[in-house]
Design an enzyme around this catalytic site. Structure first.
Site, PDB file in Angstrom:
ATOM      1  N   ARG A 189      13.928   4.013  12.037  1.00 56.76           N
ATOM      2  CA  ARG A 189      12.749   4.895  12.034  1.00 56.76           C
ATOM      3  C   ARG A 189      11.922   4.675  13.314  1.00 56.76           C
ATOM      4  O   ARG A 189      12.457   4.209  14.309  1.00 56.76           O
ATOM      5  CB  ARG A 189      11.945   4.654  10.754  1.00 56.76           C
ATOM      6  N   HIS A 243       4.397  -4.457   9.123  1.00 59.13           N
ATOM      7  CA  HIS A 243       4.386  -4.328  10.580  1.00 59.13           C
ATOM      8  C   HIS A 243       3.103  -4.856  11.213  1.00 59.13           C
ATOM      9  O   HIS A 243       2.963  -4.828  12.436  1.00 59.13           O
ATOM     10  CB  HIS A 243       4.573  -2.847  10.948  1.00 59.13           C
ATOM     11  N   PRO A 271       0.785  -1.230   0.000  1.00 61.41           N
ATOM     12  CA  PRO A 271       0.000   0.000   0.000  1.00 61.41           C
ATOM     13  C   PRO A 271       0.818   1.282   0.000  1.00 61.41           C
ATOM     14  O   PRO A 271       1.827   1.395   0.701  1.00 61.41           O
ATOM     15  CB  PRO A 271      -0.836  -0.096   1.279  1.00 61.41           C
ATOM     16  N   ASN A 272       0.335   2.216  -0.794  1.00 61.20           N
ATOM     17  CA  ASN A 272       0.866   3.587  -0.903  1.00 61.20           C
ATOM     18  C   ASN A 272       2.162   3.693  -1.685  1.00 61.20           C
ATOM     19  O   ASN A 272       2.588   4.804  -2.006  1.00 61.20           O
ATOM     20  CB  ASN A 272       1.025   4.252   0.478  1.00 61.20           C
ATOM     21  N   GLU A 294      12.564  -9.763   1.344  1.00 59.21           N
ATOM     22  CA  GLU A 294      11.799  -8.577   1.769  1.00 59.21           C
ATOM     23  C   GLU A 294      12.655  -7.339   1.498  1.00 59.21           C
ATOM     24  O   GLU A 294      13.852  -7.332   1.814  1.00 59.21           O
ATOM     25  CB  GLU A 294      11.530  -8.715   3.271  1.00 59.21           C
ATOM     26  N   ARG A 330       5.049  12.608  -2.270  1.00 63.74           N
ATOM     27  CA  ARG A 330       5.343  13.271  -0.982  1.00 63.74           C
ATOM     28  C   ARG A 330       6.478  12.527  -0.302  1.00 63.74           C
ATOM     29  O   ARG A 330       6.878  11.447  -0.725  1.00 63.74           O
ATOM     30  CB  ARG A 330       4.092  13.273  -0.080  1.00 63.74           C
ATOM     31  N   HIS A 332      12.799  -2.938   1.696  1.00 65.53           N
ATOM     32  CA  HIS A 332      12.255  -1.636   2.102  1.00 65.53           C
ATOM     33  C   HIS A 332      13.139  -0.545   1.533  1.00 65.53           C
ATOM     34  O   HIS A 332      14.373  -0.635   1.622  1.00 65.53           O
ATOM     35  CB  HIS A 332      12.187  -1.517   3.625  1.00 65.53           C
ATOM     36  N   LEU A 333      12.504   0.474   0.995  1.00 61.78           N
ATOM     37  CA  LEU A 333      13.258   1.612   0.444  1.00 61.78           C
ATOM     38  C   LEU A 333      14.027   2.309   1.560  1.00 61.78           C
ATOM     39  O   LEU A 333      15.199   2.667   1.398  1.00 61.78           O
ATOM     40  CB  LEU A 333      12.291   2.613  -0.199  1.00 61.78           C
ATOM     41  N   SER A 334      13.361   2.514   2.685  1.00 65.56           N
ATOM     42  CA  SER A 334      13.973   3.223   3.824  1.00 65.56           C
ATOM     43  C   SER A 334      14.569   2.213   4.797  1.00 65.56           C
ATOM     44  O   SER A 334      14.281   1.013   4.722  1.00 65.56           O
ATOM     45  CB  SER A 334      12.915   4.071   4.529  1.00 65.56           C
ATOM     46  N   TYR A 347      11.598   8.593   0.983  1.00 64.57           N
ATOM     47  CA  TYR A 347      11.446   7.578  -0.068  1.00 64.57           C
ATOM     48  C   TYR A 347      12.046   7.980  -1.418  1.00 64.57           C
ATOM     49  O   TYR A 347      11.955   7.208  -2.370  1.00 64.57           O
ATOM     50  CB  TYR A 347       9.954   7.233  -0.246  1.00 64.57           C
ATOM     51  N   ARG A 379       7.873   0.659  13.251  1.00 62.13           N
ATOM     52  CA  ARG A 379       8.359   0.150  11.954  1.00 62.13           C
ATOM     53  C   ARG A 379       9.503  -0.854  12.138  1.00 62.13           C
ATOM     54  O   ARG A 379       9.975  -1.443  11.178  1.00 62.13           O
ATOM     55  CB  ARG A 379       8.856   1.296  11.066  1.00 62.13           C
ATOM     56  N   ASP A 409       1.569 -15.651   6.833  1.00 60.28           N
ATOM     57  CA  ASP A 409       1.064 -17.027   6.679  1.00 60.28           C
ATOM     58  C   ASP A 409       1.024 -17.450   5.216  1.00 60.28           C
ATOM     59  O   ASP A 409       1.333 -18.604   4.893  1.00 60.28           O
ATOM     60  CB  ASP A 409      -0.334 -17.149   7.298  1.00 60.28           C
ATOM     61  N   ASN A 425       7.874  -5.835  -1.031  1.00 60.54           N
ATOM     62  CA  ASN A 425       7.889  -4.695  -0.121  1.00 60.54           C
ATOM     63  C   ASN A 425       6.444  -4.566   0.361  1.00 60.54           C
ATOM     64  O   ASN A 425       5.605  -3.977  -0.329  1.00 60.54           O
ATOM     65  CB  ASN A 425       8.340  -3.415  -0.828  1.00 60.54           C
ATOM     66  N   ALA A 448       3.255  -0.808   4.708  1.00 59.24           N
ATOM     67  CA  ALA A 448       2.751  -0.772   6.093  1.00 59.24           C
ATOM     68  C   ALA A 448       2.337  -2.154   6.600  1.00 59.24           C
ATOM     69  O   ALA A 448       2.388  -2.417   7.814  1.00 59.24           O
ATOM     70  CB  ALA A 448       1.587   0.201   6.195  1.00 59.24           C
TER      71      ALA A 448
HETATM   72  O1  CA2 Z   1      10.672   1.827   3.413  1.00 59.45           O
HETATM   73  C1  CA2 Z   1       9.785   1.166   2.849  1.00 59.45           C
HETATM   74  O2  CA2 Z   1       9.899   0.702   1.721  1.00 59.45           O
HETATM   75  C2  CA2 Z   1       8.437   0.973   3.559  1.00 59.45           C
HETATM   76  O3  CA2 Z   1       8.006  -0.359   3.304  1.00 59.45           O
HETATM   77  C3  CA2 Z   1       7.499   1.979   2.929  1.00 59.45           C
HETATM   78  C4  CA2 Z   1       6.112   2.050   3.581  1.00 59.45           C
HETATM   79  C5  CA2 Z   1       6.222   2.144   5.112  1.00 59.45           C
HETATM   80  O4  CA2 Z   1       4.940   2.021   5.688  1.00 59.45           O
HETATM   81  C6  CA2 Z   1       7.153   1.074   5.692  1.00 59.45           C
HETATM   82  O5  CA2 Z   1       7.257   1.256   7.095  1.00 59.45           O
HETATM   83  C7  CA2 Z   1       8.526   1.143   5.065  1.00 59.45           C
HETATM   84  C8  CA2 Z   1       5.349   3.274   3.027  1.00 59.45           C
HETATM   85  C9  CA2 Z   1       5.046   3.157   1.536  1.00 59.45           C
HETATM   86  C10 CA2 Z   1       4.945   4.443   0.797  1.00 59.45           C
HETATM   87  O6  CA2 Z   1       4.446   5.531   1.553  1.00 59.45           O
HETATM   88  C11 CA2 Z   1       4.394   6.789   1.018  1.00 59.45           C
HETATM   89  C12 CA2 Z   1       4.088   7.798   1.893  1.00 59.45           C
HETATM   90  C13 CA2 Z   1       4.007   9.105   1.441  1.00 59.45           C
HETATM   91  C14 CA2 Z   1       4.254   9.392   0.104  1.00 59.45           C
HETATM   92  C15 CA2 Z   1       4.573   8.381  -0.775  1.00 59.45           C
HETATM   93  C16 CA2 Z   1       4.643   7.070  -0.320  1.00 59.45           C
END
Ligand code: CA2
Length: 142
Positions: free
Chosen positions: A106, A79, A9-10, A97, A17, A99-101, A22, A110, A86, A73, A76
């Site tokens: 953090r 976590h 997601p996201n 697995e 943003r 993660h970009l960050s 990211y 997370r 499963d 990846n 969210a």
């Molecule tokens: O660091 C990562 O790749 C994460 O999996 C990215 C997730 C975050 O919930 C994980 O803790 C770490 C967030 C995905 C993207 O979120 C955005 C938020 C704002 C703007 C653009 C993307």
């Protein structure tokens, strides 16, 4: 080597943003980067992104007997999702697995990953390059 790359997601909002966390490149740039990396490694990739936990569970289940590796990846859901953990355990496909960050430096929430319990390797904090490293790991360890 057939690899399924799943983004949660996201991640489709990348570049819009939070560039400080990211990066400023878009999700379509990430998909292009993954396709180019796979080509270089002579791997076949399928890309999937969803904002819905159940859809991610469904695509993991449908990978059984079809894909040799999974790069995920879970965003969210990393976590929170025992369901994704499963599903990965059920199909037992070698999984990395990504993660970009660097989730370990953090917020505390997370720093725990359910998905890590099913992954052979976790790569954090390398941005787009983490996906290439994950693909290379699966190609080297097939
Ligand atoms: O660091 C990562 O790749 C994460 O999996 C990215 C997730 C975050 O919930 C994980 O803790 C770490 C967030 C995905 C993207 O979120 C955005 C938020 C704002 C703007 C653009 C993307």
């Amino acid at each position: 080597m057939k690899i399924l790359v799943i983004n949660g997601p996201n991640l489709n909002m990348l570049g819009i943003r939070e560039p400080g966390i990211y990066g400023d490149r878009s999700f379509s740039a990430l998909e292009e980067f993954i396709r180019a990396s796979a080509k270089e490694l002579e791997a076949e990739v399928s890309l999937f992104q969803s904002n819905h936990e159940g859809e991610i569970v469904d695509v993991i289940q449908s990978a059984y007997g079809v894909f040799d590796g999974i790069v995920i990846n879970p965003a969210a859901y990393t976590h929170t999702s025992v369901a994704i953990l499963d599903a990965l355990k059920a199909v037992a496909i070698p999984t990395v697995e990504v993660h970009l960050s660097d989730i370990n430096s953090r917020e505390e929430f997370r720093q725990h990953s359910f998905v890590s319990l099913a992954a052979q390797k976790t790569i954090c904090g390398l941005g787009f390059d983490g996906y290439k490293e994950a693909l290379a790991y699966l190609c080297e360890n097939k």
